[in-house]
Design an enzyme around this catalytic site. Sequence first.
Site: not given
Length: 761
Positions: A467, A497, A347
């Site tokens: 995601d 994610h 991320s």
Amino acid sequence: MRYNQFSYIPTKPNEAFEELKGLGFPLNKKNSDKANLEAFLRHSFLNQTDTDYALSLLIVDAKTDALTFFKSNSDLTLENLQWIYLQLLGFVPFVDFKDPKAFLQDINFPVSYDNIFQSLHHLLACRGKSGNTLIDQLVADGLLHADNHYHFFNGKSLATFNTNQLIREVVYVETSLDTMSSGEHDLVKVNIIRPTTEHTIPTMMTASPYHQGINDPAADQKTYQMEGALAVKQPKHIQVDTKPFKEEVKHPSKLPISPATESFTHIDSYSLNDYFLSRGFANIYVSGVGTAGSTGFMTSGDYQQIQSFKAVIDWLNGKVTAFTSHKRDKQVKADWSNGLVATTGKSYLGTMSTGLATTGVEGLKVIIAEAAISTWYDYYRENGLVCSPGGYPGEDLDVLTELTYSRNLLAGDYIKNNDCYQALLNEQSKAIDRQSGDYNQYWHDRNYLTHVNNVKSRVVYTHGLQDWNVKPRHVYKIFNALPQTIKKHLFLHQGQHVYMHNWQSIDFRESMNALLSQELLGIDNHFQLEEVIWQDNTTEQTWQVLDAFGGNHQEQIGLGDSKKLIDNHYDKEAFDTYCKDFNVFKNDLFKGNNKTNQITINLPLKKNYLLNGQCKLHLRVKTSDKKAILSAQILDYGPKKRFKDTPTIKFLNSLDNGKNFAREALRELPFTKDHYRVISKGVLNLQNRTDLLTIEAIDPEQWFDIEFSLQPSIYQLSKGDNLRIILYTTDFEHTIRDNASYSITVDLSQSYLTIPTNQGN
């Protein structure tokens, strides 16, 4: 369990024999295969002196234990090897399997049996049921001592660095920035964990703005309401400038040199880093400017923030100064570092890896970027619309700034710097322009694609095709924009994610070990990794190889022969319900139960398609107003087995990242019966129908054609599957919730879907 092994480096018989001998196995080329197998087994019983007893607990067929077998005159057969190998890898006879041949075929076992030394060598490199390779399990059990020296097997570093004697220290690296106009260069705090060793060692660096703490209350207070009016924008063409990447020239410091004087006891670590720590790689965690222990402002995604991380890599290479403290009176040298760095993290962390790679910084050899943002506009905006990341309606970049500006968590820092911080935050809130949702210079300065030609490092990306936080378009764009001169690799999984290094079905850790041993330790191991590795959506625990993310052929499917209308407005009760919980909206939308305003198009497929890339909707539409949102989703619809998007635990704490060090759970995506799966989706401001930089007026009730690119994916569709397309206006998870009374009419007879495939699929 099913084997998908990408990390094993093919080895010739003589090389295999020498490596096995180097590990201490008492093998002899003059002995029979049976005798060598017995010697191998007895040496593997590292925690037992009574190896007869250990052998008696293994079986070589359904009726004979191994001790009896080795005392007999029976010849060694393929079946005997199969029984033994499976037990060494943790599979239990009569529980996990009864027929070893059939079971080995089911689990796609990669080991051959032509040569006993090659076979045992390959067996050691295989992961067991618990997720650990056999060699790693044996090293953890004491096959090799933790002597703080490098030892390798099959081109990979082994866990021979003592994690009970780690050095933990803090330094403060001087950047070339002054992001709060303080008159001094900003400092960034660096937490270092490294083994005690005489070797100069490489570094695993995680650039994490979260690691020094987060300010949830401030972020929650800053979060925006999504209810509001969609603006009617004036027609124009947006212009932006790509700024060259510049940095101050550094000069050697004349300050006295000192060891680090600050230490720490604990930091939240990333377990992939832990894995490499026990294998002779330093771990460093850096949060960058605007975080607790550092100075400066949280500039959130721009190249000032990137430069604050780059300075740390420069320090590891002796180019900039690090101080022992904020007094700036003594410098610390990274004399333990070989100057070579790999970055890690998911991320925001992976995003910083991408940004760093686009600086071309010397010493950055590899990035392992998971679920990384490639342009911040695409994270908080889409096609001229404010578009919240999945699961976080109302978040924006200034909200993220509030979350990560952890200097305000230190009271002394707060009273001295908060006024300046608030002024800079207000400027940021204006610059993001939530009113229009348009691309502008602020977003352009946070678009790493503009500097992608500077990338020199080897690149590894992982991304979930489910995601909807950092959507797949991010990795699709950056991966396909990378220079052709570099080596690049992409792992695409069917999850959301999430990390994937701790999954049972793929040897990601071991593949990274081979790659980093090659790139950061200089081991000439001839390791080759495929460019695109993709988790097959049709079969449990199965990974496939592709040449590219994006097909070279387009298949066209018509959408119908009628005109259909989508209303935007909901009655107050329905609108309030959907605003309160967007999951209720999604559930109604996907069910098609006439509660949501939508056009539902079912397309039974007449042949197989391997969808690879961005689907596009070519639509003829008209609207009743001068503004409109068009949203779309594509579903694989109908009951069948599909992946869940979040991995679940297979075995708790079975994965060992060293010698009983930083253990973690082994995970895998469940594969269960379900009613549908989202393949792709997207949202579009119809005033941005031509491109992102062009704002056009909408003439009400006038037909016009649009081409609408949805999120990319790789997805196997079969003949007879039902492809469901849903067209609607407001998306209560992602877009502004404007409950205005307007409608969109779609002429399905003049509309079609294009599916990207590989020619011949």
